[in-house]
Design a protein around this motif. Structure first.
Motif, mmCIF file in Angstrom:
data_model
loop_
_atom_site.group_PDB
_atom_site.id
_atom_site.type_symbol
_atom_site.label_atom_id
_atom_site.label_comp_id
_atom_site.label_asym_id
_atom_site.label_seq_id
_atom_site.Cartn_x
_atom_site.Cartn_y
_atom_site.Cartn_z
ATOM 1 N N ILE A 77 0.862 -1.175 0.000
ATOM 2 C CA ILE A 77 0.000 0.000 0.000
ATOM 3 C C ILE A 77 0.899 1.225 0.000
ATOM 4 O O ILE A 77 1.919 1.265 0.706
ATOM 5 N N ALA A 78 0.522 2.231 -0.789
ATOM 6 C CA ALA A 78 1.320 3.450 -0.872
ATOM 7 C C ALA A 78 0.642 4.572 -0.095
ATOM 8 O O ALA A 78 -0.459 4.997 -0.453
ATOM 9 N N PRO A 79 1.251 5.058 0.992
ATOM 10 C CA PRO A 79 0.669 6.191 1.719
ATOM 11 C C PRO A 79 0.774 7.472 0.908
ATOM 12 O O PRO A 79 1.603 7.577 -0.006
ATOM 13 N N GLN A 80 -0.058 8.436 1.260
ATOM 14 C CA GLN A 80 -0.027 9.716 0.541
ATOM 15 C C GLN A 80 1.076 10.645 1.029
ATOM 16 O O GLN A 80 1.492 11.550 0.305
ATOM 17 N N ALA A 81 1.536 10.440 2.254
ATOM 18 C CA ALA A 81 2.560 11.338 2.804
ATOM 19 C C ALA A 81 3.382 10.587 3.836
ATOM 20 O O ALA A 81 2.954 9.571 4.383
ATOM 21 N N GLY A 82 4.571 11.113 4.086
ATOM 22 C CA GLY A 82 5.442 10.531 5.084
ATOM 23 C C GLY A 82 6.630 9.809 4.470
ATOM 24 O O GLY A 82 6.764 9.730 3.243
ATOM 25 N N GLU A 83 7.500 9.276 5.323
ATOM 26 C CA GLU A 83 8.713 8.600 4.900
ATOM 27 C C GLU A 83 8.764 7.204 5.492
ATOM 28 O O GLU A 83 8.451 7.009 6.672
ATOM 29 N N ILE A 84 9.171 6.230 4.677
ATOM 30 C CA ILE A 84 9.369 4.856 5.128
ATOM 31 C C ILE A 84 10.700 4.378 4.571
ATOM 32 O O ILE A 84 10.894 4.368 3.350
ATOM 33 N N TYR A 85 11.601 4.004 5.453
ATOM 34 C CA TYR A 85 12.915 3.518 5.041
ATOM 35 C C TYR A 85 13.163 2.146 5.655
ATOM 36 O O TYR A 85 12.875 1.919 6.839
ATOM 37 N N VAL A 86 13.683 1.229 4.845
ATOM 38 C CA VAL A 86 14.119 -0.079 5.312
ATOM 39 C C VAL A 86 15.599 -0.210 4.979
ATOM 40 O O VAL A 86 15.976 -0.268 3.801
ATOM 41 N N ASP A 87 16.432 -0.199 5.995
ATOM 42 C CA ASP A 87 17.885 -0.259 5.830
ATOM 43 C C ASP A 87 18.370 0.791 4.835
ATOM 44 O O ASP A 87 19.206 0.528 3.976
ATOM 45 N N GLY A 88 17.829 1.993 4.961
ATOM 46 C CA GLY A 88 18.239 3.099 4.107
ATOM 47 C C GLY A 88 17.527 3.180 2.782
ATOM 48 O O GLY A 88 17.694 4.162 2.051
ATOM 49 N N ILE A 89 16.729 2.177 2.433
ATOM 50 C CA ILE A 89 15.999 2.201 1.159
ATOM 51 C C ILE A 89 14.690 2.945 1.348
ATOM 52 O O ILE A 89 13.894 2.620 2.238
ATOM 53 N N ASP A 90 14.442 3.932 0.504
ATOM 54 C CA ASP A 90 13.213 4.715 0.538
ATOM 55 C C ASP A 90 12.095 3.900 -0.097
ATOM 56 O O ASP A 90 12.025 3.754 -1.321
ATOM 57 N N VAL A 91 11.223 3.335 0.728
ATOM 58 C CA VAL A 91 10.173 2.449 0.226
ATOM 59 C C VAL A 91 9.252 3.181 -0.740
ATOM 60 O O VAL A 91 8.857 2.633 -1.787
ATOM 61 N N ARG A 92 8.904 4.414 -0.444
ATOM 62 C CA ARG A 92 7.972 5.153 -1.300
ATOM 63 C C ARG A 92 8.576 5.499 -2.655
ATOM 64 O O ARG A 92 7.835 5.789 -3.609
ATOM 65 N N ALA A 93 9.895 5.464 -2.761
ATOM 66 C CA ALA A 93 10.557 5.789 -4.029
ATOM 67 C C ALA A 93 10.674 4.590 -4.958
ATOM 68 O O ALA A 93 11.116 4.731 -6.100
#
Length: 286
Positions: free
Chosen positions: A83-99
């Motif tokens: 699921i893609a949120p509309q705002a905010g940041e999510i990182y897993v081991d430095g990887i930008d999940v939303r990107a």
């Protein structure tokens, strides 16, 4: 064939390219394997997540608790990009999940994040052994001999060494869920997300699944669990997050949150949940 499992495997095998993780900044969430900051998600005019902040260090076991509909499972799906949120940041081991926009990028991410669902999502037409080896062979490029050796070791780990040739339909719900956990481990993920994995099980089989998860946490596997099993969450969690209405109401160590909650809403929820736990244990004894 299970549709969800088929689509996930198809996505994994459709693209061979790998995301260049070195191009992604690892400065975000220093010291954390997983970091969520001010994550917002709405469906139309209905807000589901209202500014979630959460971090997990490597080797931690973290539980997310709260009433049904509070956004717990949605948080997990945002973490692995379902699921893609509309705002905010999510990182897993430095990887930008939303990107991660392309199939190749999402595949690279999901190689590192295991997800164990409420339903088992096993391939019903494949043996237990084949369920464990198909993704490591096709996605990670392991040889059949290596994949089968790993699979047998993992089946022994979840106490199903004698079920390698069995098919999912011949297994109990608890056994199928343990196979699902072994299948996730076969990909050697950095992080495993558990989404209420005992909710579809008979009371008699809950303990065998919780024991396996507890052992993984003891071994240092980084885990995030959404669970209604309060006593289990207290026993294994390094940190606990209580959610309600799409926000994190309270967070703390298991000792602090379960025994000295600061928020009245947390105290009320735990009082009710413990009553349900006692009723469930009495039912199992009966």
């Amino acid at each position: 064939m299970n549709r969800i499992a088929f689509e996930e495997l198809a996505a994994l095998t459709s693209v061979a390219a790998r995301h260049d993780e070195n191009a992604v900044s690892r400065a975000h969430g220093e010291g954390a394997l997983l970091s969520l900051r001010d994550v917002h998600l709405s469906y139309g005019d209905t807000p589901v997540l209202k500014g979630i902040d959460l971090s997990v260090r490597r080797g931690q076991a973290v539980s997310i608790i709260g009433p049904s509909g509070s956004g717990k499972s949605t948080i997990l799906r945002c973490i692995n990009g379902l699921i893609a949120p509309q705002a905010g940041e999510i990182y897993v081991d430095g990887i930008d999940v939303r990107a991660q926009k392309t199939d190749a990028q999402r595949i690279a991410l999901r190689k590192r994040i295991g997800f164990v669902f409420q339903q088992f999502n096993l391939f019903p037409h494949l043996s237990v052994l084949d369920n464990l080896t198909i993704a490591p062979m096709r996605v990670l490029g392991r040889s059949r001999a290596q994949a089968e050796s790993d699979a047998h070791a993992l089946l022994a780990k979840v106490r199903l060494a004698d079920k390698a040739k069995a098919y999912p339909g011949a297994l109990s719900g608890g056994q199928q869920q343990r196979v699902a956990i072994a299948r996730t481990l076969a990909m050697r993920p950095d992080l495993i997300l558990f989404d209420e994995v005992t909710s579809a099980l008979d009371p008699e089989t809950v303990g065998e699944v919780l024991n396996v998860i507890g052992e993984l946490a003891d071994e240092g596997q980084t885990c995030v669990l959404v669970t209604h099993e309060m006593r289990f969450a207290e026993e294994i969690s390094d940190e606990v997050f209580f959610t309600e209405g799409g926000v994190i109401v309270e967070r703390g160590t298991a000792q602090q949150l379960f025994h000295y909650p600061a928020h009245e809403r947390t105290r009320f929820f735990l009082q009710r949940a413990r009553g349900e736990d006692r009723a469930g244990r009495a039912l199992r004894r009966a």
